[in-house]
Design a protein around this motif. Sequence first.
Motif, PDB file in Angstrom:
ATOM      1  N   LEU A 112      33.371  41.035  43.136  1.00 59.40           N
ATOM      2  CA  LEU A 112      34.444  41.511  42.499  1.00 59.40           C
ATOM      3  C   LEU A 112      35.428  40.451  42.010  1.00 59.40           C
ATOM      4  CD1 LEU A 112      35.112  44.786  44.348  1.00 59.40           C
ATOM      5  CD2 LEU A 112      34.363  44.563  42.124  1.00 59.40           C
ATOM      6  N   GLU A 113      35.235  39.300  42.894  1.00 66.21           N
ATOM      7  CA  GLU A 113      36.148  38.199  42.600  1.00 66.21           C
ATOM      8  C   GLU A 113      35.719  37.310  41.514  1.00 66.21           C
ATOM      9  OE1 GLU A 113      38.202  34.358  44.841  1.00 66.21           O
ATOM     10  OE2 GLU A 113      37.191  35.704  46.026  1.00 66.21           O
ATOM     11  N   GLU A 115      34.014  38.489  38.995  1.00 68.02           N
ATOM     12  CA  GLU A 115      34.506  39.130  37.696  1.00 68.02           C
ATOM     13  C   GLU A 115      35.890  39.109  37.379  1.00 68.02           C
ATOM     14  OE1 GLU A 115      35.919  42.377  35.079  1.00 68.02           O
ATOM     15  OE2 GLU A 115      36.326  42.358  37.216  1.00 68.02           O
ATOM     16  N   TRP A 122      30.553  36.382  34.126  1.00 69.48           N
ATOM     17  CA  TRP A 122      29.959  37.775  35.123  1.00 69.48           C
ATOM     18  C   TRP A 122      29.648  38.441  33.970  1.00 69.48           C
ATOM     19  CZ3 TRP A 122      31.091  43.016  34.392  1.00 69.48           C
ATOM     20  CH2 TRP A 122      30.891  43.761  35.459  1.00 69.48           C
ATOM     21  N   LYS A 132      30.837  47.664  39.836  1.00 68.16           N
ATOM     22  CA  LYS A 132      32.057  47.371  40.140  1.00 68.16           C
ATOM     23  C   LYS A 132      32.804  48.415  40.420  1.00 68.16           C
ATOM     24  CE  LYS A 132      36.171  45.841  37.476  1.00 68.16           C
ATOM     25  NZ  LYS A 132      36.938  45.430  35.991  1.00 68.16           N
ATOM     26  N   GLU A 133      32.695  49.589  39.690  1.00 68.57           N
ATOM     27  CA  GLU A 133      33.417  50.958  39.920  1.00 68.57           C
ATOM     28  C   GLU A 133      33.315  51.315  41.292  1.00 68.57           C
ATOM     29  OE1 GLU A 133      34.285  54.910  37.685  1.00 68.57           O
ATOM     30  OE2 GLU A 133      32.136  54.495  37.986  1.00 68.57           O
ATOM     31  N   ILE A 136      34.596  49.079  44.116  1.00 66.49           N
ATOM     32  CA  ILE A 136      36.182  49.209  44.372  1.00 66.49           C
ATOM     33  C   ILE A 136      36.509  50.532  44.914  1.00 66.49           C
ATOM     34  CG2 ILE A 136      38.230  49.459  43.083  1.00 66.49           C
ATOM     35  CD1 ILE A 136      37.050  47.603  40.897  1.00 66.49           C
ATOM     36  N   LEU A 155      42.825  40.551  44.911  1.00 61.24           N
ATOM     37  CA  LEU A 155      41.912  41.184  43.596  1.00 61.24           C
ATOM     38  C   LEU A 155      42.954  42.141  43.010  1.00 61.24           C
ATOM     39  CD1 LEU A 155      38.685  42.058  45.489  1.00 61.24           C
ATOM     40  CD2 LEU A 155      38.914  40.510  43.508  1.00 61.24           C
ATOM     41  N   ASP A 168      38.859  48.519  35.436  1.00 58.66           N
ATOM     42  CA  ASP A 168      40.183  48.120  36.190  1.00 58.66           C
ATOM     43  C   ASP A 168      41.121  49.189  36.664  1.00 58.66           C
ATOM     44  OD1 ASP A 168      39.447  45.582  36.047  1.00 58.66           O
ATOM     45  OD2 ASP A 168      40.860  44.701  34.556  1.00 58.66           O
ATOM     46  N   TYR A 171      41.325  49.855  40.447  1.00 56.07           N
ATOM     47  CA  TYR A 171      42.002  48.988  41.446  1.00 56.07           C
ATOM     48  C   TYR A 171      43.517  49.642  41.999  1.00 56.07           C
ATOM     49  CZ  TYR A 171      39.255  44.955  41.207  1.00 56.07           C
ATOM     50  OH  TYR A 171      38.266  44.041  41.361  1.00 56.07           O
TER      51      TYR A 171
END
Length: 231
Positions: A112-113, A115, A122, A132-133, A136, A155, A168, A171
Amino acid sequence: MTDTAGSGVDDDNGWTERLAWAYGLIAPDSAERASALARLVRAREEAESARLRVNETWLPSPRLRVTARDRAAAQKAYSEAASRCMPEALWSAPASGEINTWAGLPFAMLFLEWEARYPQEWTQHAKAWGTKESLIRQLAIANHDGQVRTKLVDLVDLAVQRPYRCKDREYVRVARAVDGGELRGRLHRAYRSENPWAQLHAGYVLWLLDHPEVPNTRHVWRTWLSDTHTP
């Protein structure tokens, strides 16, 4: 078809032995990142070749007899190859059901970092929006230790500083899970900065933190945008 790859039952040393090189993906030095990217490309090519061999065992030709042992060996080879690259290594659920005790947690956050800091690299080399989803959402829990919690605050801060990227919005879950003085201080600084994206995104996240009963939906986002809010 193949089973989910990864090493959910592995220990910290196993993950580090296979993927310590991946920290180069987030290195400030471009040469170090280039070296790590080259290694990732090779590792993913090996995993893809192994995946194709698994598929071949399920679709044998008339001249190729495949036994259950052959299939098991091919699957084992794929799992081993996949455990040495990303995102494939992250496709296994934590064995305990809790990501904060999963040996793969440092590499989930690294992914994640990467990306967040180097989105173009990435996207070119390991784009995986679903991964990713999922990561998170799994990370959005309150019982992380201090080091992990600090990384999650980082993040969220990185995410609000940039133009929106796919997923995003997830997050916000993390922000609510690690809500506190450190996160709010970072968000207020972003809101007061000269970065228009940071002003917009940080303001929205701060408003959601003050209204935990409000769902983070597209409708809520559009409604918020149509009004004027001052955190």
